[in-house]
Design a protein around this motif. Structure first.
Motif, PDB file in Angstrom:
ATOM      1  N   MET A   1       0.820  -1.193   0.000  1.00 53.16           N
ATOM      2  CA  MET A   1       0.000   0.000   0.000  1.00 53.16           C
ATOM      3  C   MET A   1       0.863   1.255   0.000  1.00 53.16           C
ATOM      4  N   ASP A   3       3.827   4.001   1.926  1.00 53.27           N
ATOM      5  CA  ASP A   3       4.019   4.707   3.188  1.00 53.27           C
ATOM      6  C   ASP A   3       2.855   5.656   3.451  1.00 53.27           C
ATOM      7  N   MET A   4       2.329   5.610   4.655  1.00 44.92           N
ATOM      8  CA  MET A   4       1.236   6.487   5.052  1.00 44.92           C
ATOM      9  C   MET A   4       1.812   7.616   5.900  1.00 44.92           C
ATOM     10  N   ASN A  21      -3.780  12.244   8.239  1.00 48.24           N
ATOM     11  CA  ASN A  21      -3.116  11.601   7.109  1.00 48.24           C
ATOM     12  C   ASN A  21      -2.849  12.696   6.084  1.00 48.24           C
ATOM     13  N   ARG A  45       1.037   3.472  12.142  1.00 50.19           N
ATOM     14  CA  ARG A  45       2.152   2.970  11.330  1.00 50.19           C
ATOM     15  C   ARG A  45       2.325   1.470  11.520  1.00 50.19           C
ATOM     16  N   ASN A  47      -0.023  -0.632  12.353  1.00 48.56           N
ATOM     17  CA  ASN A  47      -1.183  -1.256  11.711  1.00 48.56           C
ATOM     18  C   ASN A  47      -0.967  -1.370  10.204  1.00 48.56           C
ATOM     19  N   GLU A  48      -0.442  -0.327   9.587  1.00 47.37           N
ATOM     20  CA  GLU A  48      -0.167  -0.357   8.152  1.00 47.37           C
ATOM     21  C   GLU A  48       0.921  -1.374   7.828  1.00 47.37           C
ATOM     22  N   LYS A  51      -0.506  -4.874   7.769  1.00 40.26           N
ATOM     23  CA  LYS A  51      -1.234  -5.145   6.527  1.00 40.26           C
ATOM     24  C   LYS A  51      -0.279  -5.532   5.404  1.00 40.26           C
TER      25      LYS A  51
END
Length: 64
Positions: A1, A3-4, A21, A45, A47-48, A51
């Motif tokens: 996905m 980097d958030m 975000n 971070r 949590n991402e 995933k």
């Protein structure tokens, strides 16, 4: 996905912070303390990363 990029922003005229975000503008937390905002970013971070199949949490923090 990818980097958030989560950002912590101070609320004007108050000693409170929000977690945003930077890509979407979505607010994950608003009107919280700086310490709690930093913890929220760490959680988001992690949590991402979960995933994506990677774990950034230490063994100790997983036990809690």
């Amino acid at each position: 996905m990818g980097d958030m990029p989560f950002k912590i922003r101070k609320l004007r005229g108050k000693d409170l912070f929000s977690v945003v975000n930077a890509n979407t503008g979505f607010k994950h937390a608003k009107g919280t303390t700086k310490d709690k905002a930093q913890r929220q970013v760490k959680l988001l971070r992690a949590n991402e990363a979960e995933k994506g199949g990677r774990s950034t949490l230490s063994k100790r923090s997983k036990q809690i």
